[in-house]
Each structure stands twice: as structure tokens, then as C-alpha cells.
Design a protein around this motif. Structure first.
Motif, short mmCIF file in Angstrom:
data_model
loop_
_atom_site.label_atom_id
_atom_site.label_comp_id
_atom_site.label_asym_id
_atom_site.label_seq_id
_atom_site.Cartn_x
_atom_site.Cartn_y
_atom_site.Cartn_z
N ARG A 12 -5.04 -2.81 -4.53
CA ARG A 12 -4.30 -1.79 -3.85
C ARG A 12 -3.81 -0.83 -4.45
NH1 ARG A 12 -1.67 -6.38 -0.67
NH2 ARG A 12 0.33 -5.42 -1.44
N GLU A 32 3.48 0.12 3.17
CA GLU A 32 2.87 -0.85 2.57
C GLU A 32 3.38 -2.24 2.81
OE1 GLU A 32 0.57 -1.81 -1.72
OE2 GLU A 32 1.76 -0.03 -1.56
N GLU A 33 2.66 -3.25 3.10
CA GLU A 33 3.16 -4.65 3.24
C GLU A 33 4.12 -4.67 4.53
OE1 GLU A 33 4.01 -6.38 -0.53
OE2 GLU A 33 2.09 -7.37 -0.27
N ASP A 57 -1.08 -4.94 5.58
CA ASP A 57 -1.40 -4.36 4.14
C ASP A 57 -0.69 -2.78 4.27
OD1 ASP A 57 -2.03 -6.58 3.10
OD2 ASP A 57 -4.06 -6.06 3.37
N GLU A 72 -6.29 -2.73 6.07
CA GLU A 72 -6.28 -4.35 5.52
C GLU A 72 -7.07 -4.30 4.15
OE1 GLU A 72 -4.55 -7.34 6.37
OE2 GLU A 72 -3.33 -5.74 7.44
#
Length: 782
Positions: A12, A32-33, A57, A72
Motif C-alpha cells: 500500500r 486509509e484503513e 483499505d 481493497e
């Protein structure tokens, strides 16, 4: 560089994030996340655990309220599209049109709008679409005019960020209204924030210029007052409650030529009852022109406003030029009343089951209590008279008759005794409790029976038990205190229907049903009184105690939120489920049934029958204890003892392994409190999942002290190692390698962290020593 050796996080950081940023997405647009649920609450015994939350993600936003894409990621040992199915599942939940999957080599792009010639295609890292490109695609797919686009791009109001489902509900409602839809229905479970959703809809429509004046209608004072103080607070200055008390409606003593409604405000909240009535002089809404309001929102619209013959319906029909939004947890669909016929199909539905699965709503246990007199019925003797001297008609009286045509004091006393014993056995007699009775008279008899059984607390707290019904002004005065999480009393409240809907009792932990609930709509509303989570008071679930078989609704296909446990105590068994096996105020419950009512003392009434059942996440009835649940969860996570030992031994930080277990929905510290006090988390896992004999921390520390490692170091270093062992034994410390440990007692008294590490010969030597110490702790396993 060999991508196959990189972790998902490294893929990532080094490939996916740069590709997204190079396409023109700013840091503010990239989440993100992003965790968008809280994780389902899992209850076993008295232990509350959270399952793994849903986490994307990447979620890419065109504007803060408009997510456009989800990405993802997988590590490079996976195929580029390996994350697509999970991404599509999340995209459907979040209402996101564009979906991507990547392993760092490129992207698979899925267009959910259906406008592309190919639904899925491969993109190079350099081909990731820009925000403008995706927005243009989406706008074209939706067929938006400039007016619709302006409305959907408006920002949120207030300081509270909506949850994902509130955002979806707001966006869909705003879009539908901007397109010209005049009636909109939103179905959202009790406790999921319908009024916060309404606030955001109003805010954005007003900001866009589509709406100027708004009317928010409810049927109880407490609902209006709660809304004004909480969710609608940002409207202060332009908001008013329509009634004579606030002066927005002039009293009837004023001259007829004067305007009766103050039109200086823009957001009005009102009770239906304040605006209309059976007589013409009560129809205050006619003082306003039919086009006065641009938007009318009807809270709890299942309660009568959609009925064609309802007096309230006339308000909606008078302001027919306004857009109308119905809010409900339970749309009413009968032969006579239909929300959907009036408002149309819901533009969005968020059910009780979804709320529980996401962890935003509290799950519940069910205690089903069967009384012998309810099962056998009551057959009066020939010529038997009741307490008032009336001769009782000879026939078999069943549960349906009790407290309607036949009052049995001993039955009321047994119900009250069962409730009281439950609270005593629970260890907390201050659990806020609502007891639903047949009518207001029954609620008074139940209050009296409870008072007599709880005199010790009544002496200290006069308002510990209250009846709150529509005909009891003294009880009504205590409603605000009962709702207030900070108020200790009232604790036990008897009612009939007054508290069955709309009232926000966040800390309600026990709901008692001692009346039949024939309507699925009303049953869902009653269950909704307990579904709010209140973390500051550790309220993560609630209990429903059923004396009348009302919880049979749980097994109706129309009910969407199954209980986590069903328990039916037998005979003398405790009513607590075993841990291991597991405005006007209105009350439509008239006591005048038009029938003769008999009142007797009756003989002894006993509890019979026992059954303990849980409903799992799929709604299947299972018998599962905390021990069984723990074992199943651990075996799913690790599979075998060998695999667990490999993970444990390979982890430099043992806490990382424990964190994975917690993410799977099993907080070992809470499990240890019930099953394995004094056990190392390692031993708790080995014992629960793989049947290994339990070894206490004391036993492990003693064995490690006899190992040769302690003799290899000088006095200060040896003292540090011995203190680490003592910290492990006393407090369960397991991460020895973290130098931050050396800043706490007793190490702070031994010297500085730098000095203590130097006593081993440096950082590397310190880490080698503590790793050897940990190895000694677990040497005999495997």
C-alpha cells in the motif's frame, strides 16, 4: 525489489497510495484503513465482547459526504483482483459506485453504475482515475441536473459526523427531493439516529436553497423536546416549538383578528395535537397557508399519521404542496393503514438486525417465565365471589383474561417477586427497568407489589419505583429523570403503552412484558427501548423478561433481530440466565373494557419450565457457553496447537498475537475473569482451545527463575530480569522487549532506562536477554 516479500502494508505504502495520489486525489479525500462499523457485540454470560469491525483499505471521497470509490489491497502473493469480492460487499453497504482491487502490480476496476461497456477491466498503476473523471462518470450515470448536483454537494451541518448508514440515508433522501419526489420514506431501527438524519437532510436542503421553512411533527412532547435540545440544536435562533406555552400559538382569549401563529421562524417543531383537534377552533394549522412550509417531516410515522381516517392525516393533506418525509423504525402495513401506500417504497432501510450486526445497537437476552396459573388457567368454584362481592361467572379463565376480566393478586405478586429476585441475583438493583402492563390499573397494582418487595430501597429512594402512565401526572413528572442516564432514580417504572415508543432511555437494561403484544410494529418499538448502547455505564446488552409469550414474535419471519439467548427457568431455578450455558402524554390503554372485571386474591402461583438457548449470528438456535464460544473462536483463528505455537514463538511482540485474538471477537482479559484467573493469556488459549493443563503465571515464573539465564548476568541486569518476572507474575506483563517498560515501577527506582539497558551491554544484548527469558517461560510447551 521482489514484491512477493513485501507485506500488504508495504504494498500500500510503496505502490497503491502513490498511484492514487498521482491521479490527483488529495490527502483529505483519501481515507486509509477506514473502520465503518463497531463490530457486533457478542454476549456470553455476563461477558460482552466485540467482533471484528468492517474496515476498508481505502475509501476515496469527492466531497466529505460523497464517497466515490473503494480500494481493497492485497500483498503481491495474491492475484490483482483477489480483493474484489470483499470490496464489492463493502461498496454495496456504503453505497459506493466505483470499486478497485490491487496487489501493487495494477488495479482491477469495477464500475457498479453499469454505464461502462465492460463491467471490470485491468488498469496500470499510472491509469488510476482522477476525482474529476469518476465524478463525471457518476453524475452522468445518475442523470443529475445542476439543481440536483448542487443539493447533493452541500456539506453536513453541526459537529457530529454521521455514521455510514446515516450518510447513505441523507444522500438518498436529498437526491430524491432534489429530483422532485414529494413523499419520501426512511426506515431506520430505533436507536440509529433518525432525528440526526433528519437534521442533516434539513440542513443540506436549506443550504441548497430548495427548502426554506420546515415543520417537524411528532406526537409526544418528550420527542419534540429531545430533538430541540439535542440533534436540532444548530437551528437555535431560527427554530421554535409551536404551542401556546412558547407563545408561537396565541391563546384563544386574544382577539380573533390577530394572527394566532408566529411566522417569524424557519424551523418549527410541533405536536399533532397542538395543531388540530375535532373542533374547527382547534385546527390551528389553517392559520397558515397551504404553501407556508416547503418541507414537513413526520417522526414515528407508523403511529397513525398514514391512516386515511386519522385526524393527523388532515395536516399532511393540508400542507400537500410541501415535500413530506416519513421517519419510522417499523413501517405499518395492514389492511387499514399503510405507510408505503402513502409515502412510497423506502428510499433507504437500516434494520434492527443490521444495527446489531454492525455493533451500533445492543443485542439482548430473553428470559421466558411460565407461571402455573398461566398454563393451567383459573376455574372458579361454583358460587365463588370476588373481593368486591361479585359472583364470578363460571368458566375457565386463561392468560388472555388475566388483568382484563380477572385480576389475581397472587399472580401480580409472583411477577413482581420474579423481577425483584432477578435484580438481586444480578448484583445490580439499579438497572433501569420498564414493566409493560395490561392497562393503567394493572400498572398501579404492579407498582404496589414491587414497592412492598423493595421496601429497603424505597426507604432510601422514594422514587425508586414509579408508575408512569398517561393518567398519572406525578409519574409523568419523573419521566425526564428516568430518561436521564445521570439520574439514579426512578429505576423500576410500570406503564402500559406510554413508554413503548419514542422515549430514549439509553440505560434501560431490563424490559418486562406482562401483557400480550399482538402487533409486530408495537413489539419492535418495545424492543427498541433497550437497543441503545451506553458505554460510559457499561451497558452493552439488555434483557427481556417475558411472562405472556410476547417474545414469540422473535420467531416470526417478519422480525429481523434475533435474541442472543432464550432462557426459560424451571421451578425453583434462578431467573438470571446461567453464565455458562448460555405532549401531551397519551396512553391508549383504557382500564374501562366495558366488561365485568373480577378481582380475587387467588392461591399460590409458581414458576415452571426451563430452557436455555442462544441464537448465533445466523439466527440458528444453539446451546453455547462462554467456554464453548471461546474454544470455537480460537480454533477458527489458529486451527491447531502447532500453528498457535508457531505464531506465538515467531512473534517478537507477544501482544500482537493477543491483539489478533481480540480482533476476532475474544478479549482474553474478560474471559480470564470468568474462566481462568491467574493464567497467562498463552495458557488460557492452550487450555481453552487445545485442552492443555492450565499453568498459572506463578508456576511459570518459578520455573523461569530456575533457568540458567539469570546466572549469566551481573547484579543489576539480573535484578532487572527478576523484576520482569515479578511483573509478569503479578500483573501479567508479557512484552518484555519494549524499553518503555523500564520507565515504570519498580524499574524507575533502579535507574534510568538507558542505564539499565547498558547493564546488559547495550540494546541488542538487552533484547537478546529478555527474549531468552520469554523462551524460558514457555520452554516446557510443545
Amino acid at each position: 525489489m521482489n514484491k512477493k516479500t513485501l507485506s500488504e502494508q508495504e504494498i500500500r505504502t510503496q505502490f497503491i497510495t502513490p498511484a492514487i495520489q498521482q491521479a490527483g486525489w488529495s490527502p483529505e479525500q483519501i481515507r486509509e484503513e477506514w473502520t465503518f462499523t463497531q463490530g457486533r457485540l457478542i454476549i456470553r454470560g455476563k461477558v460482552a465482547m466485540r467482533g471484528k469491525p468492517k474496515r476498508a483499505d481505502y475509501v476515496l471521497h469527492y466531497r466529505p459526504n460523497l464517497p466515490l470509490a473503494i480500494v481493497e489491497a492485497k500483498d503481491n502473493t495474491h492475484e490483482v483482483g483477489a480483493g474484489m469480492q470483499q470490496a464489492l460487499e463493502y461498496a454495496e453497504i456504503l453505497d459506493i459506485p466505483f470499486v478497485f482491487s490491487s496487489n501493487g502490480d495494477g488495479f482491477i476496476f469495477h464500475d457498479r453504475t453499469g454505464q461502462s461497456s465492460v463491467r471490470e477491466r485491468w488498469l496500470a498503476l499510472t491509469e488510476f482515475p482522477s476525482p474529476k473523471e469518476l465524478w463525471t462518470r457518476y453524475r452522468a450515470a445518475r442523470g443529475w441536473t445542476a439543481t440536483v448536483e448542487s443539493a447533493v454537494l452541500q456539506p453536513y451541518g453541526g459537529t457530529k459526523e454521521p455514521r455510514y448508514y446515516q450518510r447513505v440515508a441523507v444522500n438518498r433522501a436529498v437526491e430524491a427531493i432534489a429530483r422532485g419526489q414529494k413523499r419520501v420514506l426512511l426506515v431506520m431501527a430505533t436507536g440509529t439516529g433518525k432525528t440526526q438524519t433528519a437534521f442533516q437532510i434539513i440542513w443540506r436542503l436549506r443550504q441548497s436553497g430548495l427548502v426554506h421553512r420546515v415543520l417537524f411533527l411528532a406526537d409526544r412532547n418528550v420527542l419534540v423536546d429531545q430533538t430541540m435540545v439535542n440533534d436540532f440544536r444548530p437551528f437555535q435562533g431560527v427554530m421554535a416549538k409551536l404551542n401556546t406555552g412558547t407563545g408561537t400559538i396565541a391563546r384563544e382569549t386574544m382577539a380573533e383578528r390577530e394572527r394566532r401563529v408566529d411566522t417569524a421562524y424557519e424551523v418549527y417543531l410541533a405536536l399533532y395535537q397542538s395543531l388540530t383537534g375535532p373542533e374547527d377552533r382547534q385546527k390551528v394549522y389553517r392559520e397558515l397557508s397551504p404553501g407556508f412550509f416547503d418541507l414537513v417531516i413526520i417522526d414515528e410515522c407508523h403511529r397513525g399519521s398514514a391512516a386515511e381516517d386519522s385526524a393527523w392525516r388532515e395536516i399532511l393533506e393540508y400542507f400537500t404542496e410541501a415535500t413530506q418525509i416519513g421517519l419510522t423504525a417499523t413501517p405499518k402495513e395492514t389492511e387499514y393503514v399503510s405507510n408505503i401506500q402513502y409515502f412510497g417504497d423506502p428510499v433507504y432501510t437500516y434494520s434492527l438486525k443490521q444495527g446489531i450486526d454492525d455493533g451500533f445497537l445492543a443485542p439482548y437476552k430473553v428470559v421466558r417465565v411460565h407461571l402455573d396459573v398461566d398454563i393451567e388457567g383459573y376455574q372458579p368454584r361454583a358460587g365463588e365471589h370476588d373481593l368486591a362481592g361479585q359472583e364470578i361467572a363460571e368458566r375457565l379463565y386463561t392468560q388472555r383474561d388475566f388483568d382484563r376480566t380477572l385480576v389475581i393478586d397472587k399472580r401480580t405478586e409472583r411477577v413482581a417477586a420474579t423481577i425483584t429476585q432477578y435484580l438481586k441475583d444480578s448484583g445490580d438493583r439499579f438497572q433501569k427497568t420498564i414493566i409493560f402492563c395490561v392497562d393503567t390499573d394493572h400498572a398501579e397494582r404492579m407498582r404496589r407489589a414491587l414497592v412492598n418487595l423493595n421496601q429497603d430501597l424505597i426507604n432510601q429512594y422514594p422514587h425508586y419505583i414509579m408508575r408512569i402512565t398517561g393518567d398519572d401526572p406525578d409519574g409523568q413528572k419523573q419521566l425526564d429523570a428516568f430518561i436521564d442516564p445521570e439520574s439514579l432514580t426512578p429505576v423500576l417504572v410500570t406503564t402500559s403503552r406510554l413508554l413503548s415508543t419514542g422515549v430514549d432511555v439509553q440505560t434501560c437494561r431490563l424490559i418486562v412484558l406482562d401483557r400480550e403484544v399482538g402487533s409486530m410494529t408495537e413489539f419492535k418499538q418495545i424492543i427498541g427501548r433497550g437497543t441503545r448502547i451506553h458505554e460510559s455505564s457499561s451497558k452493552f446488552y439488555f434483557t427481556i423478561m417475558d411472562f405472556r409469550g410476547a417474545t414469540n414474535h422473535f420467531f416470526d419471519p417478519d422480525f429481523d433481530g434475533p435474541p442472543i439467548q432464550v432462557y426459560e427457568p424451571h421451578g425453583e431455578d434462578p431467573v438470571i440466565p446461567p453464565d455458562e450455558d448460555y405532549g401531551e402524554f397519551e396512553d391508549d390503554s383504557s382500564t374501562d373494557t366495558g366488561q365485568t372485571r373480577y378481582h380475587i386474591c387467588g392461591g399460590p402461583v409458581d414458576v415452571v419450565l426451563e430452557q436455555v438457548r442462544y441464537l448465533d449470528n445466523q439466527g440458528n438456535l444453539v446451546t453455547e457457553s462462554l467456554r464453548d464460544y471461546s474454544r470455537r473462536t480460537l480454533l477458527k483463528e489458529f486451527g491447531s496447537l502447532d500453528r498457535f505455537l508457531q505464531r506465538w514463538n515467531a512473534a517478537a511482540r507477544k501482544q500482537a498475537v493477543l491483539d489478533e485474538i481480540v480482533e476476532a471477537g475474544l478479549p482474553l482479559d474478560q474471559v480470564a475473569e470468568v474462566i481462568g484467573k491467574g493464567l497467562d493469556p498463552f495458557d488460557l488459549v492452550c487450555h481453552l482451545a487445545f485442552g492443555m493443563p492450565p499453568v498459572t503465571r506463578h508456576e511459570r515464573a518459578q520455573r523461569a527463575r530456575q533457568a540458567a539465564i539469570l546466572t549469566q548476568y551481573g547484579p543489576q541486569a539480573r535484578a532487572v530480569l527478576e523484576a520482569l518476572l515479578q511483573k509478569y507474575e503479578d500483573d501479567g506483563l508479557i512484552d518484555f522487549t519494549d524499553p518503555a517498560v523500564l520507565r515504570i515501577k519498580p524499574f524507575a527506582q533502579m535507574g534510568t532506562p538507558v542505564g539499565l539497558v547498558k547493564s546488559f551491554g547495550g540494546r541488542d544484548a538487552f533484547e537478546k536477554a529478555v527474549q531468552a527469558l520469554q523462551k524460558a517461560l514457555y520452554a516446557e510447551v510443545g
